[in-house]
Design a protein around this motif. Sequence first.
Motif, PDB file in Angstrom:
ATOM      1  N   GLU A 214      23.097  54.563 -16.785  1.00  0.00           N
ATOM      2  CA  GLU A 214      24.071  54.691 -18.024  1.00  0.00           C
ATOM      3  C   GLU A 214      22.760  54.956 -19.305  1.00  0.00           C
ATOM      4  O   GLU A 214      23.171  55.404 -20.346  1.00  0.00           O
ATOM      5  N   GLU A 215      21.723  54.536 -19.150  1.00  0.00           N
ATOM      6  CA  GLU A 215      20.515  54.412 -20.173  1.00  0.00           C
ATOM      7  C   GLU A 215      19.608  55.889 -20.044  1.00  0.00           C
ATOM      8  O   GLU A 215      18.919  56.157 -21.007  1.00  0.00           O
ATOM      9  N   ASP A 244      31.004  56.201 -18.946  1.00  0.00           N
ATOM     10  CA  ASP A 244      29.703  56.664 -18.667  1.00  0.00           C
ATOM     11  C   ASP A 244      29.829  57.266 -17.301  1.00  0.00           C
ATOM     12  O   ASP A 244      29.383  58.450 -17.358  1.00  0.00           O
ATOM     13  N   ASP A 400      28.385  51.363 -29.346  1.00  0.00           N
ATOM     14  CA  ASP A 400      27.123  51.728 -28.623  1.00  0.00           C
ATOM     15  C   ASP A 400      27.519  53.229 -28.088  1.00  0.00           C
ATOM     16  O   ASP A 400      26.736  53.977 -28.010  1.00  0.00           O
ATOM     17  N   ASP A 401      28.888  53.499 -27.803  1.00  0.00           N
ATOM     18  CA  ASP A 401      29.230  54.743 -27.284  1.00  0.00           C
ATOM     19  C   ASP A 401      29.306  55.770 -28.315  1.00  0.00           C
ATOM     20  O   ASP A 401      28.990  56.742 -28.086  1.00  0.00           O
ATOM     21  N   ASP A 404      25.667  56.476 -29.115  1.00  0.00           N
ATOM     22  CA  ASP A 404      24.891  57.711 -28.264  1.00  0.00           C
ATOM     23  C   ASP A 404      25.322  59.033 -28.433  1.00  0.00           C
ATOM     24  O   ASP A 404      24.666  60.043 -28.177  1.00  0.00           O
ATOM     25  N   HIS A 405      26.727  59.322 -28.967  1.00  0.00           N
ATOM     26  CA  HIS A 405      26.998  60.523 -29.379  1.00  0.00           C
ATOM     27  C   HIS A 405      26.735  61.202 -30.655  1.00  0.00           C
ATOM     28  O   HIS A 405      26.735  62.104 -30.912  1.00  0.00           O
ATOM     29  N   ARG A 412      16.403  59.055 -26.753  1.00  0.00           N
ATOM     30  CA  ARG A 412      15.849  58.133 -25.878  1.00  0.00           C
ATOM     31  C   ARG A 412      14.081  58.325 -25.542  1.00  0.00           C
ATOM     32  O   ARG A 412      13.360  57.609 -25.597  1.00  0.00           O
TER      33      ARG A 412
END
Length: 427
Positions: A214-215, A244, A400-401, A404-405, A412
């Motif tokens: 997931e990371e 995910d 957090d989702d 992420d987008h 990262r």
Amino acid sequence: MAAGAPRIFVSHLSGVAVFDPTGDQVGRVRDLVVMLRVGQRPPRLLGLVVELATRRRIFLPMTRVTAIQAGQLITTGVLNVRRFEQRPTERLVFGELLDRRVTLTETGEEVTVLDLSVHQLPARREWEIDRVFVRKGRKGSAFRRAKGEALTVEWSAVTGFSLEEQGQGAENLLATFEQLRPADLANVLHHLSAKRRAEVAAALDDDRLADVLEELPEDDQIEILGKLKEERAADVLEAMDPDDAADLLGELPPDEQERLLSLMQPGDAADMRRLMSYEERTAGGLMTTEPIVLRPDATVADALAHIRNPDLSPALAAQVYVCRPPDETPTGKYLGTVHFQRLLREPPPSLVSSILDSDLQPLDPEAELPAIAGFFATYDMVAAPVVDEAGALLGAVTVDDVLDHMLPEDWRESEFHLDEEVTTDGS
């Protein structure tokens, strides 16, 4: 199992009956699976080898054990019935550790291992082997048991079990980085050679690998998943957060998607298909299908028990969603949300239906990313319900989702900083 559970000697678990929550027997314990660690650190108990009535042996993770009492073991009822296969970093307690000759650190005397004790770590769901029951004197035989003093010592008081602190095998690398958070271990894997990355991924247990995947960047996810056997790849996808896993499946060719979906549990596969039916950067594509859902007659005490689940992310544990039955997504009519701070202020016997926040409008599954981000910023939310036009709760989007987008694709790469270095040779 509650924190502070008593110490259990493994010999007492041999052949113990395993039951589901309804009281039906599903099998018997045939062995315990542990992962040794570098130096004198106690091994982690990963799970149990359970023999079903069909004689098939399967793996039962300790996270799915809810109680060990009175000669029986109770599970959550969720079983993966694929045949158990031992991995390189795993050791079988009955098959490999008992009756072994080890050395007492203090005296240098060789002793025979008769039993091992396990205990659950305080306030955590992890289990460790902490003590060793040994007998002094030479080893006995099948016909004559050796005589000698028997004593129980701490794991650290003997040598002959643990991994050697040398070499560059995946086993030692895993042990070295065991305490890293999933995001940090993902960064380690990203910078390893492709060969070493595959070795480490193969040695990780399913839940740990799911957390790490997931990371990872998308390319690494696809590479690692592609090097796993299809059955294990399906297991790892099931262990990932549904949103995910759906994102990762969506990057695979259609025929590969279908093969993996066919190997998954029907309920998990249905969740994946539902999530994949939405555009990726919409509320439906971002949501998880596993928020905390309670019925109107649930109490505040019930809600608090659910949000204490250590497997939940802080965002998902921040609130519960109250719906009419059925209480699995997609649910019956969505009634409202209860925030955890409100739960802390109310008497435990109070009904959650009496303290609903029903004024906050839920997200439409077709809502796009800018609108979702605006919703979170406007109302200072960390999670939000996603409700369809019929009023059923479909899932929840967490902050957090959204982040992420919204961050650059290479965030990262640029934002990770580790104080530790890892040797990456071995390609």
